[in-house]
Scaffold this motif. Structure first.
Motif, short mmCIF file in Angstrom:
data_model
loop_
_atom_site.label_atom_id
_atom_site.label_comp_id
_atom_site.label_asym_id
_atom_site.label_seq_id
_atom_site.Cartn_x
_atom_site.Cartn_y
_atom_site.Cartn_z
N SER A 1 0.73 -1.21 0.09
CA SER A 1 0.14 0.01 -0.08
C SER A 1 0.96 1.21 -0.06
CB SER A 1 -0.92 0.13 1.36
OG SER A 1 -1.84 -0.95 1.29
N MET A 2 1.91 1.26 0.77
CA MET A 2 2.70 2.26 0.66
C MET A 2 3.76 2.84 -0.38
SD MET A 2 4.44 2.99 4.48
CE MET A 2 4.88 4.39 3.92
N VAL A 3 4.09 1.69 -1.53
CA VAL A 3 4.57 1.99 -2.60
C VAL A 3 3.68 2.36 -3.43
CG1 VAL A 3 6.55 0.41 -2.26
CG2 VAL A 3 4.45 -0.60 -3.58
N LEU A 4 2.32 1.88 -3.40
CA LEU A 4 1.30 2.50 -4.35
C LEU A 4 0.50 3.59 -3.80
CD1 LEU A 4 -0.57 -1.01 -5.30
CD2 LEU A 4 0.79 0.28 -6.72
N ARG A 5 1.02 4.04 -2.77
CA ARG A 5 0.53 5.45 -2.45
C ARG A 5 -0.86 5.61 -1.97
NH1 ARG A 5 2.18 9.25 -5.98
NH2 ARG A 5 2.59 7.91 -7.68
N CYS A 6 -1.37 4.76 -1.38
CA CYS A 6 -2.90 4.84 -1.15
C CYS A 6 -3.04 5.04 0.30
CB CYS A 6 -3.61 3.47 -1.71
SG CYS A 6 -5.42 3.39 -0.96
N ASP A 7 -3.53 6.30 0.89
CA ASP A 7 -3.52 6.40 2.20
C ASP A 7 -4.56 5.64 2.79
OD1 ASP A 7 -1.82 8.66 2.29
OD2 ASP A 7 -3.00 10.12 1.80
N ASP A 8 -5.78 5.24 2.51
CA ASP A 8 -6.78 4.46 3.03
C ASP A 8 -6.31 3.27 3.37
OD1 ASP A 8 -8.49 6.80 3.11
OD2 ASP A 8 -10.03 5.96 1.86
N CYS A 9 -5.65 2.72 2.31
CA CYS A 9 -5.12 1.40 2.33
C CYS A 9 -3.74 1.14 3.38
CB CYS A 9 -4.41 0.93 0.95
SG CYS A 9 -5.70 1.12 -0.22
N ILE A 10 -3.19 2.22 3.51
CA ILE A 10 -2.04 2.35 4.40
C ILE A 10 -2.52 2.21 5.92
CG2 ILE A 10 -0.20 3.78 5.38
CD1 ILE A 10 0.47 4.68 2.47
N SER A 11 -3.62 3.24 6.01
CA SER A 11 -4.21 3.38 7.31
C SER A 11 -4.64 2.05 7.93
CB SER A 11 -5.28 4.33 7.29
OG SER A 11 -4.74 5.60 7.12
N TYR A 12 -5.59 1.30 6.97
CA TYR A 12 -6.14 0.14 6.95
C TYR A 12 -5.19 -0.91 7.79
CZ TYR A 12 -8.32 -4.42 6.58
OH TYR A 12 -8.84 -5.66 6.73
N LEU B 1 9.49 2.98 2.13
CA LEU B 1 10.05 4.17 1.61
C LEU B 1 11.13 4.00 0.37
CD1 LEU B 1 10.66 7.44 1.66
CD2 LEU B 1 11.91 6.75 3.85
N VAL B 2 11.98 2.90 0.76
CA VAL B 2 13.09 2.69 -0.15
C VAL B 2 12.82 2.23 -1.40
CG1 VAL B 2 15.16 1.27 -0.50
CG2 VAL B 2 14.60 2.48 1.93
N VAL B 3 11.68 1.26 -1.39
CA VAL B 3 11.23 0.70 -2.86
C VAL B 3 10.46 1.72 -3.59
CG1 VAL B 3 9.54 -0.92 -3.87
CG2 VAL B 3 10.97 -1.70 -2.00
N GLY B 4 9.67 2.54 -2.92
CA GLY B 4 8.74 3.66 -3.54
C GLY B 4 9.29 4.90 -3.80
N GLY B 5 10.47 5.23 -3.14
CA GLY B 5 11.03 6.57 -3.39
C GLY B 5 10.45 7.74 -2.59
#
Lengths: 114, 114, 114, 114, 114, 114
Positions: C56-67, C90-94
């Motif tokens: 979810s972090m590398v795809l940058r979706c706040d709701d998914c991250i929160s969940y 962070l490292v994978v997604g930049g």
């Protein structure tokens, strides 16, 4: 059918078979769901394949683009209709789509020249 | 029209006007090209708006999704038809699309309840 | 539970209910498949939630991250463990992930301060 | 400075501080690397900020776009120059970038009106 | 010019020609708009090509990356300058960019060794 | 080790070496940070490699997927465990991930057949 399209289909089938016989229920159910989503419902198959093509172009996946071009042609969509799905894909997705458009249009010509 | 949809449209118009009066030829030409791509051609407007919706869902842009839902409804597409475009969007784009689907389906209900 | 987390959960539930009662078999089956993928199998639930968080972090979706942060905390993962999933994200997604990391870390502090 | 820009900066600083004091060496090192990448080298800072802006636009991250617009303005780049970075972002990234362009252009007007 | 670069250019030209003679006004207008966006304006061509390169790296499109590396070299940008655009691309886009960076840096060495 | 995996590793090493001897401090520091993020910490290496695999699948990078499959196998993760990371990747990322899943699963079979 043209050589490139035929080869694409064969490779796809062999690898799909591997995945479906892997024992993963998630893989099997996802593939079934994917197939079901493109069946005729309130919208006809043609429209669904065109949506699949436009979505694949903006996500820039060559294999998915090739698959949906072949499916569109099988469903009897004309070259001009398939090109308009590519136009939407290009405008929505931007110039980063162009390398995929090059390969897609080349396949479309091959498939519709038959 | 429902409040949320109406507000969306107004904000969009105000900001589009700013961009189009910014003096950038690239902005103006891109906007014109974008508008032209959705006009009736070999494919009808309805099909093009459905492709725009599916593409916007897999790219996960709430504003673009909202815009195409409103356009689909204006063109007279039924709720069941618009939902099938969302189904393609969900299956192609995966569970990461779900938060956008939630907001999209909520707007669809609002728009088609009128 | 902290207010932000609680509100997030309630909104999510209301909208999920709408989608599941929409009559779309594709929506229902996708949601069931999504739920099933995170159940304990060869890997424990904890590991699956951490993978869900990193994805979810590398795809940058706040709701998914929160969940997934909430689910990780529910499963008893420690703050330091959840932070390491964020590090991979962070490292994978930049650096484009950083605005999401800011909100994610803020929620993590809220959730683990309870 | 204009209100929106000022608020953005403050929120960003507070949350960055949290992350940097979280104890994660990966977070700290990533932030240091990110800062270093935009320092003057073979290319001047101005060019680097313009690249950061174009990259943020095609990845469609509002916070990153806002940050680089503010940095570009601080470095003394003219409105017309910043607009050309936005033009590249729009053409490369496609119409899906437009909602972000709307917000970006609005901030640019605010920042350069000072 | 080096072999790989030369082959890339030829293939690109052949396929572009096909697309431009396809009869699609949208394709033609998009290609014209794309070309125009990189012409000298408030910013010089060099800066625009560097932005194109950074944007292509974060979107991870090998063909686009190759194209902009060649254009940067043609415009007389030094290896160290082009490398700094790659650095921005890597930091913004994360480790997922690395496979593309490998191929990009290899082409850069080939092009600047001439 | 199987041929495909071996070739992949060799090519990767040669190109990494080029990048690390390029003189770019940013490249060097990013590579060091990337390596560090996967070291054992609060979470074991196995979990980190599984997160790297899931993240690579949803971002659809074949080289990254291959790398993490090899690393997972080296760390002694079982085929069934690695498959569950792929399941998360498929469900989160959607059907657009399928072409990458085909290649990934094929490599997994090759690697775990040894």
């Amino acid at each position: 059918m043209a050589g490139r399209a035929e080869q694409f289909r064969k490779d796809r089938e062999v690898l799909n078979e591997k995945i479906l016989s892997s024992g993963s229920k998630t893989f099997q159910r996802f593939f079934a769901l994917d197939t079901a989503a493109y069946r005729a419902g309130a919208l006809p198959v043609k429209t669904k394949e065109l949506m699949g093509l436009a979505a694949s172009m903006v996500l820039r996946c060559d294999d998915c683009i090739s698959y949906h071009i072949l499916r569109c042609a099988e469903e009897g969509l004309a070259k001009a209709e398939i090109m308009e799905a590519m136009e939407i894909g290009l405008v929505v997705g931007g110039s980063i789509v162009i390398p995929h458009l090059r390969r897609a249009y080349s396949l479309l010509e091959e498939v519709t020249a038959e």
